[in-house]
Design an enzyme around this catalytic site. Structure first.
Site, PDB file in Angstrom:
ATOM      1  N   ARG A   1     -11.385  28.785   8.084  1.00 39.70           N
ATOM      2  CA  ARG A   1     -10.636  28.849   6.941  1.00 39.70           C
ATOM      3  C   ARG A   1      -9.192  28.521   7.124  1.00 39.70           C
ATOM      4  O   ARG A   1      -8.529  29.050   8.114  1.00 39.70           O
ATOM      5  CB  ARG A   1     -10.795  30.254   6.446  1.00 39.70           C
ATOM      6  CG  ARG A   1      -9.809  30.872   5.460  1.00 39.70           C
ATOM      7  CD  ARG A   1     -10.752  31.842   4.781  1.00 39.70           C
ATOM      8  NE  ARG A   1     -10.499  33.242   5.363  1.00 39.70           N
ATOM      9  CZ  ARG A   1     -11.044  34.050   4.784  1.00 39.70           C
ATOM     10  NH1 ARG A   1     -11.566  34.350   3.933  1.00 39.70           N
ATOM     11  NH2 ARG A   1     -10.773  35.512   5.530  1.00 39.70           N
TER      12      ARG A   1
ATOM     13  N   LYS B   1     -16.449  35.831  -1.285  1.00 40.28           N
ATOM     14  CA  LYS B   1     -15.812  36.307  -2.289  1.00 40.28           C
ATOM     15  C   LYS B   1     -14.608  36.000  -3.039  1.00 40.28           C
ATOM     16  O   LYS B   1     -14.550  36.030  -3.901  1.00 40.28           O
ATOM     17  CB  LYS B   1     -15.461  38.012  -1.795  1.00 40.28           C
ATOM     18  CG  LYS B   1     -16.470  38.915  -1.334  1.00 40.28           C
ATOM     19  CD  LYS B   1     -16.119  40.364  -1.056  1.00 40.28           C
ATOM     20  CE  LYS B   1     -14.963  40.184  -0.215  1.00 40.28           C
ATOM     21  NZ  LYS B   1     -15.259  40.240   1.263  1.00 40.28           N
TER      22      LYS B   1
ATOM     23  N   ARG C   1     -14.463  49.122  -0.493  1.00 39.80           N
ATOM     24  CA  ARG C   1     -15.014  48.880   0.848  1.00 39.80           C
ATOM     25  C   ARG C   1     -15.485  50.155   1.386  1.00 39.80           C
ATOM     26  O   ARG C   1     -15.626  50.031   2.545  1.00 39.80           O
ATOM     27  CB  ARG C   1     -13.620  48.427   1.515  1.00 39.80           C
ATOM     28  CG  ARG C   1     -13.647  46.794   1.706  1.00 39.80           C
ATOM     29  CD  ARG C   1     -12.587  46.507   2.748  1.00 39.80           C
ATOM     30  NE  ARG C   1     -12.715  45.271   3.196  1.00 39.80           N
ATOM     31  CZ  ARG C   1     -12.224  44.211   2.905  1.00 39.80           C
ATOM     32  NH1 ARG C   1     -11.563  44.077   1.705  1.00 39.80           N
ATOM     33  NH2 ARG C   1     -12.236  43.094   3.381  1.00 39.80           N
TER      34      ARG C   1
ATOM     35  N   ARG D   1     -13.398  43.162  12.109  1.00 42.64           N
ATOM     36  CA  ARG D   1     -13.675  43.114  10.591  1.00 42.64           C
ATOM     37  C   ARG D   1     -15.206  43.338  10.171  1.00 42.64           C
ATOM     38  O   ARG D   1     -15.386  44.007   9.240  1.00 42.64           O
ATOM     39  CB  ARG D   1     -12.959  42.108   9.763  1.00 42.64           C
ATOM     40  CG  ARG D   1     -11.684  42.250   9.820  1.00 42.64           C
ATOM     41  CD  ARG D   1     -10.663  40.968   9.535  1.00 42.64           C
ATOM     42  NE  ARG D   1     -11.200  40.208   8.308  1.00 42.64           N
ATOM     43  CZ  ARG D   1     -10.875  38.830   8.139  1.00 42.64           C
ATOM     44  NH1 ARG D   1     -10.329  38.180   9.244  1.00 42.64           N
ATOM     45  NH2 ARG D   1     -11.451  38.383   6.850  1.00 42.64           N
TER      46      ARG D   1
ATOM     47  N   ARG E   1      -4.968  32.608   8.395  1.00 44.57           N
ATOM     48  CA  ARG E   1      -4.702  33.865   8.155  1.00 44.57           C
ATOM     49  C   ARG E   1      -4.535  34.419   9.911  1.00 44.57           C
ATOM     50  O   ARG E   1      -5.689  34.332  10.574  1.00 44.57           O
ATOM     51  CB  ARG E   1      -5.565  34.594   7.520  1.00 44.57           C
ATOM     52  CG  ARG E   1      -5.165  34.850   6.141  1.00 44.57           C
ATOM     53  CD  ARG E   1      -6.278  35.328   5.133  1.00 44.57           C
ATOM     54  NE  ARG E   1      -6.880  36.501   5.672  1.00 44.57           N
ATOM     55  CZ  ARG E   1      -7.759  37.122   5.159  1.00 44.57           C
ATOM     56  NH1 ARG E   1      -8.401  36.603   3.972  1.00 44.57           N
ATOM     57  NH2 ARG E   1      -8.521  38.132   5.614  1.00 44.57           N
TER      58      ARG E   1
HETATM   59  P1  ADP Z   1     -11.797  39.601   4.186  1.00 41.32           P
HETATM   60  O1  ADP Z   1     -12.746  39.986   2.962  1.00 41.32           O
HETATM   61  O2  ADP Z   1     -12.012  38.237   4.357  1.00 41.32           O
HETATM   62  O3  ADP Z   1     -12.174  40.427   5.446  1.00 41.32           O
HETATM   63  P2  ADP Z   1      -9.373  40.723   2.884  1.00 41.32           P
HETATM   64  O4  ADP Z   1      -8.337  39.710   2.265  1.00 41.32           O
HETATM   65  O5  ADP Z   1     -10.137  41.038   1.726  1.00 41.32           O
HETATM   66  O6  ADP Z   1     -10.294  40.033   3.869  1.00 41.32           O
HETATM   67  O7  ADP Z   1      -8.864  41.830   3.584  1.00 41.32           O
HETATM   68  C1  ADP Z   1      -7.963  41.905   4.497  1.00 41.32           C
HETATM   69  C2  ADP Z   1      -7.732  43.243   5.140  1.00 41.32           C
HETATM   70  O8  ADP Z   1      -6.914  43.816   4.255  1.00 41.32           O
HETATM   71  C3  ADP Z   1      -8.851  43.997   5.661  1.00 41.32           C
HETATM   72  O9  ADP Z   1      -9.414  43.678   6.773  1.00 41.32           O
HETATM   73  C4  ADP Z   1      -8.210  45.571   5.681  1.00 41.32           C
HETATM   74  O10 ADP Z   1      -7.500  45.818   6.713  1.00 41.32           O
HETATM   75  C5  ADP Z   1      -7.303  45.217   4.207  1.00 41.32           C
HETATM   76  N1  ADP Z   1      -8.109  45.706   3.234  1.00 41.32           N
HETATM   77  C6  ADP Z   1      -8.298  45.105   1.966  1.00 41.32           C
HETATM   78  N2  ADP Z   1      -8.880  45.744   1.097  1.00 41.32           N
HETATM   79  C7  ADP Z   1      -9.268  46.887   1.641  1.00 41.32           C
HETATM   80  C8  ADP Z   1      -9.721  48.001   1.045  1.00 41.32           C
HETATM   81  N3  ADP Z   1     -10.557  48.153  -0.113  1.00 41.32           N
HETATM   82  N4  ADP Z   1      -9.669  49.179   1.850  1.00 41.32           N
HETATM   83  C9  ADP Z   1      -9.254  49.232   3.204  1.00 41.32           C
HETATM   84  N5  ADP Z   1      -8.743  48.020   3.844  1.00 41.32           N
HETATM   85  C10 ADP Z   1      -8.617  47.052   2.945  1.00 41.32           C
END
Ligand code: ADP
Ligand code: ZN
Length: 245
Positions: free
Chosen positions: A156, A44, A119, A200, A189
């Site tokens: 990654r 993504k 999400r 996750r 990360r």
């Molecule tokens: P990935 O898509 O690789 O899991 P992201 O960088 O998008 O990672 O998100 C990292 C963390 O940030 C998530 O595991 C969550 O804790 C938080 N997060 C990001 N976007 C949201 C969202 N829309 N709602 C709730 N938590 C979020």
């Protein structure tokens, strides 16, 4: 007098504007909102950056915004730390507030690419309310199997300085442990550790995957095979975006 003249010119402009505007010019003025859905590690982030660059609109990653706040030690950063560290979702109200704030900035007038938002169903409903006046958006769902996800995430690496993302197996930096673009040492990360990745994924299946049905019912969803080479995935996304629905 001058005022009246300006006023009548504007009024004429409005009338002619609406008389002569056909469908295509109205489309061109429409805000372009693209939502990228997919499990963690589906690509993504990589794709959202490319799509935003190609369309000339901002890339908005809620994960990046949270990490930025953590780094700066802001109040928001302190409130979300425990969630990011454990791989759980940040509570909807916090995310929605932050997102509303971000998309009200002037650089979002022409549209934006959302990466990591919505999400959960409540987040998607909040977005629908927010966009009610703006109208349309398109949702791209990147499909990838769990095994691929775990390998991708484990490999990654990213650049803490310019944000470039690499994978030590599939797309390593030409400078090894250093960023190819700016020479900074690459980092993993902290939430890319195996236990956190598993959490996750659990969160993804329980909270985020239901969005596929939510957007399918609205006729907004396009599925794209995220296992392909990133260049091919990108082409398919751009094609899906350009097709009218
Ligand atoms: P990935 O898509 O690789 O899991 P992201 O960088 O998008 O990672 O998100 C990292 C963390 O940030 C998530 O595991 C969550 O804790 C938080 N997060 C990001 N976007 C949201 C969202 N829309 N709602 C709730 N938590 C979020
Ligand atoms: Zn860099």
């Amino acid at each position: 007098m001058m005022k009246a003249l300006i006023f009548s010119m504007c009024a004429a402009g409005l009338v002619f504007g609406s008389l002569f505007s056909d469908d295509s010019s109205e489309k061109a003025q429409e805000k372009m909102i693209i939502i990228l859905l997919g499990p963690p590690g589906s690509g993504k982030g990589t794709q959202a950056k490319k799509v935003a660059g190609e369309l000339g609109i901002p890339h908005i990653s809620t994960g990046d915004l949270f990490r930025e706040n953590l780094k700066q030690g802001t109040d928001l950063g302190k409130r979300v730390k425990e969630f990011l560290d454990s791989g759980r979702l940040v509570p909807d109200a916090i995310v929605v507030d932050m997102l509303e704030d971000r998309v009200s900035k002037p650089d979002c007038l022409k549209g934006y690419v959302l990466d990591g938002f919505p999400r959960s169903i409540p987040q998607a409903e909040a977005l629908d309310r927010l966009l009610a006046s703006t109208g349309s958006y398109k949702v791209i769902n990147l499909q990838v199997a769990d095994q691929t996800i775990i390998e991708r995430i484990e490999g990654r690496e990213s650049c803490p300085s310019c944000g470039a993302v690499y994978n030590k197996y599939s797309s390593p930096s030409k400078k090894g442990a250093l960023c190819e673009k700016c020479g900074t040492e690459l980092v993993q990360r902290s939430d890319d550790k195996k236990e956190v990745v598993e959490e996750r994924l659990r969160q993804y299946y329980s909270q985020t995957e239901p969005l596929i049905g939510f957007y399918e019912k609205k006729g907004k969803l396009v599925h794209i095979d995220g296992r392909e080479d990133p260049q091919i995935v990108f082409k398919e996304i751009m094609q899906a975006i350009s097709e009218k629905k």
